[in-house]
Design a protein around this motif. Structure first.
Motif, PDB file in Angstrom:
ATOM      1  N   LEU A 133       0.828  -1.202   0.000  1.00  0.00           N
ATOM      2  CA  LEU A 133       0.000   0.000   0.000  1.00  0.00           C
ATOM      3  C   LEU A 133       0.861   1.250   0.000  1.00  0.00           C
ATOM      4  N   ALA A 134       1.947   1.249   0.769  1.00  0.00           N
ATOM      5  CA  ALA A 134       2.850   2.403   0.796  1.00  0.00           C
ATOM      6  C   ALA A 134       3.431   2.656  -0.599  1.00  0.00           C
ATOM      7  N   ASP A 135       3.857   1.594  -1.291  1.00  0.00           N
ATOM      8  CA  ASP A 135       4.368   1.739  -2.661  1.00  0.00           C
ATOM      9  C   ASP A 135       3.263   2.214  -3.596  1.00  0.00           C
ATOM     10  N   TYR A 136       2.064   1.685  -3.421  1.00  0.00           N
ATOM     11  CA  TYR A 136       0.921   2.099  -4.233  1.00  0.00           C
ATOM     12  C   TYR A 136       0.688   3.597  -4.083  1.00  0.00           C
ATOM     13  N   ARG A 137       0.687   4.061  -2.853  1.00  0.00           N
ATOM     14  CA  ARG A 137       0.439   5.485  -2.590  1.00  0.00           C
ATOM     15  C   ARG A 137       1.501   6.375  -3.223  1.00  0.00           C
ATOM     16  N   LYS A 138       2.752   5.890  -3.289  1.00  0.00           N
ATOM     17  CA  LYS A 138       3.828   6.666  -3.910  1.00  0.00           C
ATOM     18  C   LYS A 138       3.795   6.586  -5.433  1.00  0.00           C
ATOM     19  N   GLY A 139       3.497   5.414  -5.982  1.00  0.00           N
ATOM     20  CA  GLY A 139       3.644   5.196  -7.420  1.00  0.00           C
ATOM     21  C   GLY A 139       2.415   5.429  -8.278  1.00  0.00           C
ATOM     22  N   MET A 140       1.224   5.333  -7.686  1.00  0.00           N
ATOM     23  CA  MET A 140      -0.003   5.460  -8.485  1.00  0.00           C
ATOM     24  C   MET A 140      -0.579   6.874  -8.387  1.00  0.00           C
ATOM     25  N   THR A 141       0.106   7.794  -9.014  1.00  0.00           N
ATOM     26  CA  THR A 141      -0.362   9.176  -9.113  1.00  0.00           C
ATOM     27  C   THR A 141      -0.369   9.550 -10.590  1.00  0.00           C
ATOM     28  N   ALA A 142      -1.153  10.536 -10.932  1.00  0.00           N
ATOM     29  CA  ALA A 142      -1.183  10.988 -12.332  1.00  0.00           C
ATOM     30  C   ALA A 142       0.203  11.462 -12.768  1.00  0.00           C
ATOM     31  N   ALA A 143       0.914  12.154 -11.890  1.00  0.00           N
ATOM     32  CA  ALA A 143       2.256  12.646 -12.218  1.00  0.00           C
ATOM     33  C   ALA A 143       3.206  11.475 -12.486  1.00  0.00           C
ATOM     34  N   GLN A 144       3.194  10.453 -11.620  1.00  0.00           N
ATOM     35  CA  GLN A 144       4.043   9.283 -11.825  1.00  0.00           C
ATOM     36  C   GLN A 144       3.641   8.534 -13.094  1.00  0.00           C
ATOM     37  N   TRP A 145       2.338   8.455 -13.355  1.00  0.00           N
ATOM     38  CA  TRP A 145       1.822   7.769 -14.542  1.00  0.00           C
ATOM     39  C   TRP A 145       2.343   8.442 -15.810  1.00  0.00           C
ATOM     40  N   ARG A 146       2.224   9.780 -15.838  1.00  0.00           N
ATOM     41  CA  ARG A 146       2.723  10.520 -17.009  1.00  0.00           C
ATOM     42  C   ARG A 146       4.214  10.274 -17.201  1.00  0.00           C
ATOM     43  N   MET A 147       4.976  10.270 -16.105  1.00  0.00           N
ATOM     44  CA  MET A 147       6.403  10.064 -16.196  1.00  0.00           C
ATOM     45  C   MET A 147       6.716   8.633 -16.649  1.00  0.00           C
ATOM     46  N   MET A 148       6.035   7.639 -16.067  1.00  0.00           N
ATOM     47  CA  MET A 148       6.284   6.227 -16.371  1.00  0.00           C
ATOM     48  C   MET A 148       5.992   5.903 -17.845  1.00  0.00           C
ATOM     49  N   PHE A 149       4.965   6.515 -18.415  1.00  0.00           N
ATOM     50  CA  PHE A 149       4.576   6.217 -19.778  1.00  0.00           C
ATOM     51  C   PHE A 149       4.939   7.328 -20.770  1.00  0.00           C
ATOM     52  N   GLY A 150       5.765   8.297 -20.332  1.00  0.00           N
ATOM     53  CA  GLY A 150       6.250   9.338 -21.221  1.00  0.00           C
ATOM     54  C   GLY A 150       5.152  10.242 -21.786  1.00  0.00           C
ATOM     55  N   MET A 151       4.182  10.569 -20.962  1.00  0.00           N
ATOM     56  CA  MET A 151       3.077  11.425 -21.404  1.00  0.00           C
ATOM     57  C   MET A 151       3.351  12.873 -21.030  1.00  0.00           C
ATOM     58  N   GLU A 152       2.962  13.777 -21.908  1.00  0.00           N
ATOM     59  CA  GLU A 152       3.138  15.205 -21.620  1.00  0.00           C
ATOM     60  C   GLU A 152       1.975  15.686 -20.778  1.00  0.00           C
ATOM     61  N   THR A 153       2.198  16.774 -20.044  1.00  0.00           N
ATOM     62  CA  THR A 153       1.130  17.345 -19.221  1.00  0.00           C
ATOM     63  C   THR A 153       0.226  18.232 -20.042  1.00  0.00           C
TER      64      THR A 153
END
Length: 153
Positions: A133-153
């Protein structure tokens, strides 16, 4: 129990996710693990989300982790699954699954790990212990998602 995310199916996943994101005060983004799918993140951007898969998408127990299969809509299986936080340890979660006659295995989802539990009804429940859950809370954010999949804001 804390509900983390849920998945649903829709004929127009992007439109559905965008509408849901608006209702949640959050943001909708493509969901690359499943072709044609989208994800709606809630405003607090703490991982609370709704995944929207194309209608007919099936989740199956692949050789190592969940696999996405396209198909016509039907009732026996679906893209619907739950992710929940549990106060139990990994061993306790696996014991509960085994006692119920369910399949369980620990899987790496990228931004978090979980114990993938498949019920006898074909329903997938991703169960997270405290560390997961701690990792989930850190990694599952829109900002992290954009970074992980190379998406622009």
């Amino acid at each position: 129990m804390t509900l983390l995310h849920v998945s649903i199916a829709a004929r127009a996943p992007a439109a559905m996710a965008k509408a849901l994101a608006r209702l949640l005060g959050g943001e909708a983004l493509p969901f690359p693990p499943c072709p044609g799918a989208w994800i709606a993140f809630a405003a607090q951007d703490d991982g609370t989300a709704i995944e929207v898969y194309p209608a007919g998408t099936r989740l199956t127990a692949g050789p190592e982790a969940v696999a996405f299969q396209p198909g016509p809509p039907r009732r026996s299986t679906s893209a619907t699954h739950l992710a929940i936080a549990s106060p139990l340890t990994t061993a306790q979660i696996e014991e509960v699954a085994e006692t119920a006659g369910w399949t369980s295995r620990t899987c790496d989802r990228g931004p978090f790990s979980c114990i993938e539990v498949w019920t006898g009804e074909g329903l997938l429940i991703e169960v997270l212990d405290a560390a997961m859950l701690a990792d989930y809370r850190k990694g599952m954010t829109a900002a992290q998602w954009r970074m992980m999949f190379g998406m622009e804001t």
